[in-house]
Design an enzyme around this catalytic site. Structure first.
Site, PDB file in Angstrom:
ATOM      1  N   MET A 101       0.840  -1.202   0.000  1.00 50.05           N
ATOM      2  CA  MET A 101       0.000   0.000   0.000  1.00 50.05           C
ATOM      3  C   MET A 101       0.870   1.244   0.000  1.00 50.05           C
ATOM      4  O   MET A 101       0.418   2.331   0.380  1.00 50.05           O
ATOM      5  CB  MET A 101      -0.935  -0.019   1.207  1.00 50.05           C
ATOM      6  CG  MET A 101      -1.911  -1.197   1.146  1.00 50.05           C
ATOM      7  SD  MET A 101      -3.415  -0.948   2.064  1.00 50.05           S
ATOM      8  CE  MET A 101      -2.776  -0.728   3.690  1.00 50.05           C
TER       9      MET A 101
ATOM     10  N   GLY B 103      11.416  -2.821   5.105  1.00 49.47           N
ATOM     11  CA  GLY B 103      10.697  -4.111   5.145  1.00 49.47           C
ATOM     12  C   GLY B 103      10.159  -4.477   3.770  1.00 49.47           C
ATOM     13  O   GLY B 103      10.304  -5.613   3.299  1.00 49.47           O
ATOM     14  N   HIS B 104       9.537  -3.497   3.121  1.00 54.89           N
ATOM     15  CA  HIS B 104       9.030  -3.732   1.764  1.00 54.89           C
ATOM     16  C   HIS B 104      10.182  -4.053   0.805  1.00 54.89           C
ATOM     17  O   HIS B 104      10.062  -4.936  -0.054  1.00 54.89           O
ATOM     18  CB  HIS B 104       8.304  -2.484   1.227  1.00 54.89           C
ATOM     19  CG  HIS B 104       7.076  -2.097   1.987  1.00 54.89           C
ATOM     20  ND1 HIS B 104       7.000  -0.949   2.720  1.00 54.89           N
ATOM     21  CD2 HIS B 104       5.867  -2.691   2.088  1.00 54.89           C
ATOM     22  CE1 HIS B 104       5.787  -0.835   3.256  1.00 54.89           C
ATOM     23  NE2 HIS B 104       5.083  -1.887   2.893  1.00 54.89           N
TER      24      HIS B 104
ATOM     25  N   GLY C 137       4.869 -10.393   4.052  1.00 53.03           N
ATOM     26  CA  GLY C 137       5.704 -10.265   5.246  1.00 53.03           C
ATOM     27  C   GLY C 137       5.071 -10.930   6.458  1.00 53.03           C
ATOM     28  O   GLY C 137       3.864 -10.838   6.666  1.00 53.03           O
ATOM     29  N   GLN C 138       5.915 -11.554   7.256  1.00 54.33           N
ATOM     30  CA  GLN C 138       5.463 -12.204   8.495  1.00 54.33           C
ATOM     31  C   GLN C 138       4.860 -11.205   9.479  1.00 54.33           C
ATOM     32  O   GLN C 138       4.078 -11.568  10.347  1.00 54.33           O
ATOM     33  CB  GLN C 138       6.648 -12.921   9.153  1.00 54.33           C
ATOM     34  CG  GLN C 138       6.257 -13.751  10.373  1.00 54.33           C
ATOM     35  CD  GLN C 138       7.407 -13.915  11.339  1.00 54.33           C
ATOM     36  OE1 GLN C 138       8.523 -14.217  10.921  1.00 54.33           O
ATOM     37  NE2 GLN C 138       7.165 -13.708  12.619  1.00 54.33           N
TER      38      GLN C 138
ATOM     39  N   ASP D 222       2.546  -9.264   9.109  1.00 53.83           N
ATOM     40  CA  ASP D 222       1.090  -9.423   9.046  1.00 53.83           C
ATOM     41  C   ASP D 222       0.787 -10.924   9.033  1.00 53.83           C
ATOM     42  O   ASP D 222       0.367 -11.484   8.018  1.00 53.83           O
ATOM     43  CB  ASP D 222       0.548  -8.719   7.803  1.00 53.83           C
ATOM     44  CG  ASP D 222       0.812  -7.232   7.855  1.00 53.83           C
ATOM     45  OD1 ASP D 222      -0.011  -6.511   8.402  1.00 53.83           O
ATOM     46  OD2 ASP D 222       1.881  -6.792   7.364  1.00 53.83           O
TER      47      ASP D 222
ATOM     48  N   SER E  76       4.613   1.195   7.840  1.00 53.08           N
ATOM     49  CA  SER E  76       4.290   2.489   7.223  1.00 53.08           C
ATOM     50  C   SER E  76       3.677   3.434   8.242  1.00 53.08           C
ATOM     51  O   SER E  76       3.742   4.655   8.104  1.00 53.08           O
ATOM     52  CB  SER E  76       3.301   2.296   6.076  1.00 53.08           C
ATOM     53  OG  SER E  76       3.834   1.403   5.130  1.00 53.08           O
ATOM     54  N   ARG E  77       3.052   2.867   9.272  1.00 60.53           N
ATOM     55  CA  ARG E  77       2.375   3.702  10.276  1.00 60.53           C
ATOM     56  C   ARG E  77       3.344   4.345  11.252  1.00 60.53           C
ATOM     57  O   ARG E  77       2.960   5.274  11.972  1.00 60.53           O
ATOM     58  CB  ARG E  77       1.370   2.855  11.062  1.00 60.53           C
ATOM     59  CG  ARG E  77       0.216   2.394  10.211  1.00 60.53           C
ATOM     60  CD  ARG E  77      -0.577   1.335  10.942  1.00 60.53           C
ATOM     61  NE  ARG E  77      -1.441   0.600  10.036  1.00 60.53           N
ATOM     62  CZ  ARG E  77      -2.720   0.863   9.847  1.00 60.53           C
ATOM     63  NH1 ARG E  77      -3.286   1.834  10.511  1.00 60.53           N
ATOM     64  NH2 ARG E  77      -3.424   0.162   8.993  1.00 60.53           N
TER      65      ARG E  77
HETATM   66  P1  AMP Z   1       1.626  -2.944   3.467  1.00 58.12           P
HETATM   67  O1  AMP Z   1       2.134  -1.935   2.507  1.00 58.12           O
HETATM   68  O2  AMP Z   1       1.710  -2.515   4.895  1.00 58.12           O
HETATM   69  O3  AMP Z   1       0.282  -3.499   3.073  1.00 58.12           O
HETATM   70  O4  AMP Z   1       2.633  -4.166   3.384  1.00 58.12           O
HETATM   71  C1  AMP Z   1       2.941  -4.785   2.170  1.00 58.12           C
HETATM   72  C2  AMP Z   1       3.693  -6.049   2.447  1.00 58.12           C
HETATM   73  O5  AMP Z   1       4.902  -5.752   3.153  1.00 58.12           O
HETATM   74  C3  AMP Z   1       2.901  -7.034   3.328  1.00 58.12           C
HETATM   75  O6  AMP Z   1       3.108  -8.345   2.860  1.00 58.12           O
HETATM   76  C4  AMP Z   1       3.512  -6.825   4.675  1.00 58.12           C
HETATM   77  O7  AMP Z   1       3.422  -7.952   5.527  1.00 58.12           O
HETATM   78  C5  AMP Z   1       4.969  -6.557   4.297  1.00 58.12           C
HETATM   79  N1  AMP Z   1       5.644  -5.869   5.392  1.00 58.12           N
HETATM   80  C6  AMP Z   1       5.244  -4.740   6.020  1.00 58.12           C
HETATM   81  N2  AMP Z   1       6.095  -4.433   7.015  1.00 58.12           N
HETATM   82  C7  AMP Z   1       7.055  -5.387   7.010  1.00 58.12           C
HETATM   83  C8  AMP Z   1       8.218  -5.641   7.812  1.00 58.12           C
HETATM   84  N3  AMP Z   1       8.562  -4.845   8.817  1.00 58.12           N
HETATM   85  N4  AMP Z   1       8.973  -6.724   7.507  1.00 58.12           N
HETATM   86  C9  AMP Z   1       8.628  -7.551   6.486  1.00 58.12           C
HETATM   87  N5  AMP Z   1       7.548  -7.372   5.703  1.00 58.12           N
HETATM   88  C10 AMP Z   1       6.773  -6.311   5.970  1.00 58.12           C
END
Ligand code: AMP
Length: 281
Positions: free
Chosen positions: A27, A33-34, A145-146, A148, A184-185
Site C-alpha cells: 500500500m 521491510g518492503h 511479510g510475516q 502481518d 508504514s504507520r
Molecule cells: P503494506 O504496505 O503494509 O500493506 O505491506 C505490504 C507487504 O509488506 C505485506 O506483505 C507486509 O506484511 C509486508 N511488510 C510490512 N512491514 C514489514 C516488515 N517490517 N517486515 C517484512 N515485511 C513487511
C-alpha cells in the site's frame, strides 16, 4: 523500472515475458521491510512486479484510511534504486471497475479471531484486492511479510479456496535497530511515542524467555501492564498455533505465534514472534 497505471498496459507488457513472475503487493509508504520483500523476490532472475494500491475495502475505519501515508514520489525512487522491474500503480477505477463481481470468502475461524475480531470486514477486503491483483498479474509466487502473520494465513486460505497455482512465500519481519517492527504507520508516531514503541518487541521477547517459568495468563497480565507504562494500550496479546492460528491458553510442544495489537497515541501497531515448540522442556 517500468511503471504501469492500467490493467491493460500491464497485461500487454507481461504477455511478452517468459520469466517467472514474483509479485509484491503493497500500500506504499515503502520502508526497508518492503524493500526486503523486493530483494527476496529478485532471486532466480524472476521478473518482479510491485504494486502500490491503498485498498479502501480493507479499512474498517474511514479515519484510518484518510490518515494512511501517501509518499508516491519517494516510493518510486526507492523501487527504482532497488532495481524493481515493474511498478503497478493503478487507481481505484482500475481495481474496482463498475460491474466487477465481488466474491465473499469463507475464511472460517480466521475471520473471527485477532485482527478479524477487532477489524470487522478487513480480511474480506484484503482477499478481494489480492484476488483481483492475482487475476491481473498471474504471478508464480506471491511475497508477503510475516509482520502481518494472520494476513499470510488468510491469503494461504484464499489460494486454497480459489485453487490457485500461485505459491505463497513469507519473509521474516524486518525491524529497526531497537526492535520496533518496520511499518508504514511508524511515521505517524511522535518522537516521544517512537521512543516508547520498541517496548512491544521487548515485552514479546520477555514472554518468550519466561515461558517455562511463569504461566501464560500471568505473563499476559505483566505484558499489558509493562506496555501501559509506555502509554501503549493493548488490544490483544494472544498465543496461537503457528499453522492454523487456533488460540492457546498455555505453551505446548508445537510451534506457536505470539500476536499483539494495540494503540500508541492514535496509531494502531501490530507485531508477532514465532515461538519454537521444541524449546519447551
Ligand atoms: P503494506 O504496505 O503494509 O500493506 O505491506 C505490504 C507487504 O509488506 C505485506 O506483505 C507486509 O506484511 C509486508 N511488510 C510490512 N512491514 C514489514 C516488515 N517490517 N517486515 C517484512 N515485511 C513487511
Amino acid at each position: 523500472m517500468k511503471i504501469f497505471k492500467t490493467v491493460k498496459s500491464l497485461q500487454n507488457y507481461l504477455a511478452s515475458k517468459k520469466e517467472i513472475i514474483n509479485f509484491v503487493p503493497t500500500m506504499g509508504a515503502l520502508h526497508a521491510g518492503h524493500i526486503k520483500l523486493i530483494s527476496e523476490a529478485q532471486k532466480n532472475n524472476a521478473l518482479v512486479v510491485c504494486s502500490i494500491f491503498i485498498n479502501p475495502k480493507q479499512f474498517n475505519d474511514p479515519g484510518d484510511l484518510k490518515k494512511y501515508p501517501v509518499t508516491t514520489e519517494s516510493d518510486i525512487d526507492k523501487l527504482y534504486h532497488a532495481e524493481c522491474d515493474i511498478l503497478f500503480l493503478p487507481d481505484t477505477q482500475e481495481i474496482y471497475p463498475s460491474g466487477l463481481e465481488i466474491a465473499k470468502y469463507d475464511l472460517g475461524n480466521l475471520n473471527e479471531i485477532l485482527e478479524g475480531k477487532f477489524r470487522s470486514g478487513h480480511f474480506q477486503g484484503v482477499c478481494i484486492v489480492v484476488n483481483r491483483l492475482l487475476s491481473i498479474i498471474k504471478p508464480n509466487n506471491l511475497f508477503l511479510g510475516q509482520k502481518d502473520y494472520q494476513q499470510c494465513a488468510v491469503i494461504n486460505k484464499l489460494l486454497q479456496i480459489t485453487n490457485s497455482n500461485c505459491k505463497l512465500i513469507i519473509i521474516p519481519t524486518q525491524r529497526e535497530k531497537d526492535g520496533l517492527a518496520m511499518s508504514s504507520r511508524n511515521v505517524r508516531l511522535t518522537e516521544i511515542e517512537r521512543n516508547e514503541a520498541p517496548e512491544i518487541y521487548k515485552q514479546l521477547k520477555i514472554i518468550e524467555n519466561l515461558r517455562n517459568k511463569v504461566s501464560l495468563s500471568k505473563l499476559k497480565e505483566e505484558f499489558i501492564e509493562a506496555l501501559q507504562q509506555k502509554n501503549i494500550q493493548t488490544e490483544y496479546i494472544e498465543l496461537a498455533d503457528a499453522d492454523d492460528l487456533h488460540l492457546k491458553n498455555n505453551f505446548d510442544d508445537k510451534d506457536s505465534v505470539l500476536l499483539f495489537a494495540g494503540y500508541l497515541g492514535g496509531v494502531r501497531l501490530i507485531d508477532n514472534i514465532i515461538i519454537n515448540g521444541h524449546h519447551v522442556n
